[in-house]
Design a protein around this motif. Structure first.
Motif, PDB file in Angstrom:
ATOM      1  N   PRO A 112       0.821  -1.197   0.000  1.00  7.91           N
ATOM      2  CA  PRO A 112       0.000   0.000   0.000  1.00  7.91           C
ATOM      3  C   PRO A 112       0.866   1.264   0.000  1.00  7.91           C
ATOM      4  O   PRO A 112       1.862   1.324   0.716  1.00  7.91           O
ATOM      5  CB  PRO A 112      -0.789  -0.099   1.318  1.00  7.91           C
ATOM      6  N   GLN A 113       0.461   2.262  -0.762  1.00 10.84           N
ATOM      7  CA  GLN A 113       1.123   3.551  -0.771  1.00 10.84           C
ATOM      8  C   GLN A 113       0.202   4.577  -1.406  1.00 10.84           C
ATOM      9  O   GLN A 113      -0.902   4.243  -1.862  1.00 10.84           O
ATOM     10  CB  GLN A 113       2.452   3.486  -1.525  1.00 10.84           C
ATOM     11  N   PHE A 114       0.649   5.819  -1.430  1.00 12.53           N
ATOM     12  CA  PHE A 114      -0.081   6.904  -2.080  1.00 12.53           C
ATOM     13  C   PHE A 114      -0.473   6.459  -3.479  1.00 12.53           C
ATOM     14  O   PHE A 114       0.354   5.937  -4.233  1.00 12.53           O
ATOM     15  CB  PHE A 114       0.821   8.134  -2.131  1.00 12.53           C
ATOM     16  N   THR A 115      -1.734   6.660  -3.830  1.00  8.80           N
ATOM     17  CA  THR A 115      -2.262   6.040  -5.043  1.00  8.80           C
ATOM     18  C   THR A 115      -2.082   6.871  -6.309  1.00  8.80           C
ATOM     19  O   THR A 115      -2.293   6.361  -7.407  1.00  8.80           O
ATOM     20  CB  THR A 115      -3.757   5.725  -4.860  1.00  8.80           C
ATOM     21  N   GLU A 116      -1.701   8.128  -6.190  1.00  8.50           N
ATOM     22  CA  GLU A 116      -1.573   8.967  -7.383  1.00  8.50           C
ATOM     23  C   GLU A 116      -0.517   8.477  -8.374  1.00  8.50           C
ATOM     24  O   GLU A 116      -0.708   8.620  -9.590  1.00  8.50           O
ATOM     25  CB  GLU A 116      -1.294  10.411  -6.988  1.00  8.50           C
ATOM     26  N   PRO A 117       0.621   7.913  -7.934  1.00  7.90           N
ATOM     27  CA  PRO A 117       1.576   7.407  -8.931  1.00  7.90           C
ATOM     28  C   PRO A 117       0.960   6.379  -9.864  1.00  7.90           C
ATOM     29  O   PRO A 117       1.150   6.447 -11.090  1.00  7.90           O
ATOM     30  CB  PRO A 117       2.701   6.810  -8.076  1.00  7.90           C
ATOM     31  N   GLU A 118       0.224   5.414  -9.309  1.00  6.98           N
ATOM     32  CA  GLU A 118      -0.397   4.411 -10.167  1.00  6.98           C
ATOM     33  C   GLU A 118      -1.476   5.033 -11.037  1.00  6.98           C
ATOM     34  O   GLU A 118      -1.592   4.705 -12.224  1.00  6.98           O
ATOM     35  CB  GLU A 118      -0.986   3.269  -9.344  1.00  6.98           C
ATOM     36  N   ALA A 119      -2.273   5.930 -10.472  1.00  5.34           N
ATOM     37  CA  ALA A 119      -3.320   6.571 -11.259  1.00  5.34           C
ATOM     38  C   ALA A 119      -2.731   7.342 -12.427  1.00  5.34           C
ATOM     39  O   ALA A 119      -3.247   7.284 -13.549  1.00  5.34           O
ATOM     40  CB  ALA A 119      -4.139   7.502 -10.358  1.00  5.34           C
ATOM     41  N   ALA A 120      -1.625   8.046 -12.201  1.00  5.67           N
ATOM     42  CA  ALA A 120      -0.991   8.810 -13.271  1.00  5.67           C
ATOM     43  C   ALA A 120      -0.446   7.890 -14.358  1.00  5.67           C
ATOM     44  O   ALA A 120      -0.567   8.188 -15.558  1.00  5.67           O
ATOM     45  CB  ALA A 120       0.127   9.677 -12.697  1.00  5.67           C
ATOM     46  N   LEU A 121       0.147   6.781 -13.966  1.00  5.46           N
ATOM     47  CA  LEU A 121       0.668   5.830 -14.944  1.00  5.46           C
ATOM     48  C   LEU A 121      -0.446   5.234 -15.783  1.00  5.46           C
ATOM     49  O   LEU A 121      -0.332   5.119 -17.012  1.00  5.46           O
ATOM     50  CB  LEU A 121       1.450   4.727 -14.226  1.00  5.46           C
ATOM     51  N   VAL A 154       8.128   2.390  -8.211  1.00  2.00           N
ATOM     52  CA  VAL A 154       7.706   3.500  -7.365  1.00  2.00           C
ATOM     53  C   VAL A 154       7.464   2.981  -5.955  1.00  2.00           C
ATOM     54  O   VAL A 154       6.730   2.010  -5.755  1.00  2.00           O
ATOM     55  CB  VAL A 154       6.421   4.158  -7.895  1.00  2.00           C
ATOM     56  N   VAL A 155       8.054   3.659  -4.970  1.00  2.00           N
ATOM     57  CA  VAL A 155       7.889   3.275  -3.569  1.00  2.00           C
ATOM     58  C   VAL A 155       7.906   4.534  -2.718  1.00  2.00           C
ATOM     59  O   VAL A 155       8.610   5.498  -3.027  1.00  2.00           O
ATOM     60  CB  VAL A 155       8.994   2.287  -3.132  1.00  2.00           C
ATOM     61  N   GLY A 156       7.115   4.550  -1.648  1.00  2.00           N
ATOM     62  CA  GLY A 156       7.090   5.679  -0.734  1.00  2.00           C
ATOM     63  C   GLY A 156       7.972   5.440   0.463  1.00  2.00           C
ATOM     64  O   GLY A 156       8.123   4.306   0.914  1.00  2.00           O
ATOM     65  N   ASN A 157       8.559   6.521   1.016  1.00  3.04           N
ATOM     66  CA  ASN A 157       9.409   6.392   2.195  1.00  3.04           C
ATOM     67  C   ASN A 157       9.519   7.727   2.928  1.00  3.04           C
ATOM     68  O   ASN A 157      10.107   8.662   2.394  1.00  3.04           O
ATOM     69  CB  ASN A 157      10.803   5.904   1.786  1.00  3.04           C
TER      70      ASN A 157
END
Length: 404
Positions: A112-121, A154-157
């Protein structure tokens, strides 16, 4: 680490979460009157000195924005050359630029992470694979779970919403020639001494670090962030930007927040947040039915609580907005994200949470019939009340159904 978790998630017959749902929905309209534990912006911000700096910039609005000073300031703040810095209209713009400007063959997002990266892709036409981390592993990443031929990762940290801080050495193992490694460090300045940050690293091939000024400085409405990457990557992303993408007030804010005085203030705020988080965690430990995912390192915590959707709805009636977890891939309706606030606010929240749990438990017991379905009906009714715009999940399930 369950390396096969990604494959299981890809084929599981579950409804797709709403990647465009964000915590601000919880506090719109009538929700603006609630105590906000749904959005991770630090309270009491922006500080007075920053508001004054931004206000002074309004006299320059007749001129086109000039980002050179802000770019120099951000570069100096991280000890990098200017050509490794790209200013953006918030970190969200950076995700769009990466998705549209880079040639991507196999994109992987760690959830799970911030969903905007996947949405943008996905909006840019890319197929996205998910590596889904699990609570059994503490939502921690084993680099072996990422496909070796992925050319964008893409990974959040620290990761939103799990609040996990991955070791810098773990993330560095993901870097390799021919791959763009995007590390979203939007919350890193809320971590004392920014431990585990990769922002100043120049030795890792394909590394792209994203930063935001939104969370610590309370600038969500101004839209300002930046990219730290190799000069050739910065050049590609910059060509994909429209002209003058960052406003003059936002540029002034970026310059001001990169100054030594601001960095010292942010460092102090990070220590205060850590102490306030410890207090919140100690109070949450009073609830045996609640599991805190951790250890938490960000200005928020993720909790697992049976019937969380009904609890969330009851909390709204008691004056508190919290972030639902079922819109994050890898989580579900039993998860809530709670922003860290001052100790007095956390104590008030704990009182409200205890009331919510007692109310729902009493209602379930009172309505439970011989068919055993009364508690389910009670939870469903609570789950549809007071949702403030978030009552219907993006996956098509109402919150009432999600509580079952």
């Amino acid at each position: 680490m369950h390396i096969s978790q990604s494959a299981r998630a890809a084929h599981a017959p579950t409804a797709e979460p709403d990647l465009r749902h964000h915590g601000d929905v919880e506090v719109r309209g009538m929700g603006a009157e609630l105590t906000d534990l749904a959005v991770n912006v630090r309270t009491g911000t922006p500080p007075e000195w920053l508001r004054e700096r931004i206000a002074e910039s309004l006299g320059t609005l007749a001129a086109y924005p000039d980002g050179r000073a802000a770019r120099r300031a951000v570069a100096a703040r991280h000890g990098l050359p200017e050509e490794r810095v790209l200013l953006t209209a918030g970190a969200a713009e950076a995700f769009v630029l990466l998705a549209r400007a880079l040639p991507v063959r196999r994109a992987v997002v760690v959830h799970p992470q911030f969903t905007e990266p996947e949405a943008a892709l996905r909006d840019a036409g890319h197929t996205v694979e998910r590596v889904v981390l699990t609570p059994e592993d503490g939502f921690r990443l084993d680099p072996r779970a990422v496909p070796g031929d992925a050319d964008l990762v893409v990974v959040g940290n620290p990761t939103n919403p799990t609040s996990v801080l991955h070791p810098a050495s773990t993330l560095a193992r993901l870097a390799r020639p021919g791959r763009i490694l995007v590390v979203d460090e939007a919350f890193m300045d809320a971590v004392p001494v920014e431990r585990e940050s990769l922002a100043s690293r120049t030795d890792l091939p394909g590394l792209v670090v994203l930063r935001s000024l939104t969370k610590t400085w309370g600038l969500a409405g101004l839209r300002v962030g930046y990219v730290l990457a190799a000069p050739d990557t910065v050049a590609v992303l910059e060509r994909a930007q429209p002209l003058w993408p960052v406003s003059s007030p936002a540029l002034v804010a970026a310059e001001a927040c990169s100054a030594p005085r601001a960095m010292a203030e942010a460092a102090l705020a990070a220590h205060v947040t850590a102490a306030d988080r410890a207090h919140l965690l100690a109070r949450l430990a009073e609830f045996p039915e609640l599991t805190v995912q951790g250890p938490a390192a960000g200005p928020f915590v993720l909790v697992r609580l049976p019937g969380a959707a009904a609890v969330r709805s009851r909390l709204r009636g008691l004056g508190f907005a919290v972030r639902r977890g079922d819109t994050f891939p890898g989580l579900g309706p039993d998860y809530l994200r709670l922003a860290v606030r001052d100790r007095a606010t956390s104590d008030r929240f704990v009182t409200a949470l205890r009331t919510a749990l007692d109310d729902l438990s009493g209602r379930s017991a009172a309505t439970d019939g011989p068919d055993g379905h009364g508690a389910d009906r009670a939870g469903s009714g609570a789950g549809t009340a007071g949702t403030g715009g978030g009552g219907t999940a993006g996956n098509g399930l109402t919150e009432a159904r999600a509580t079952r």
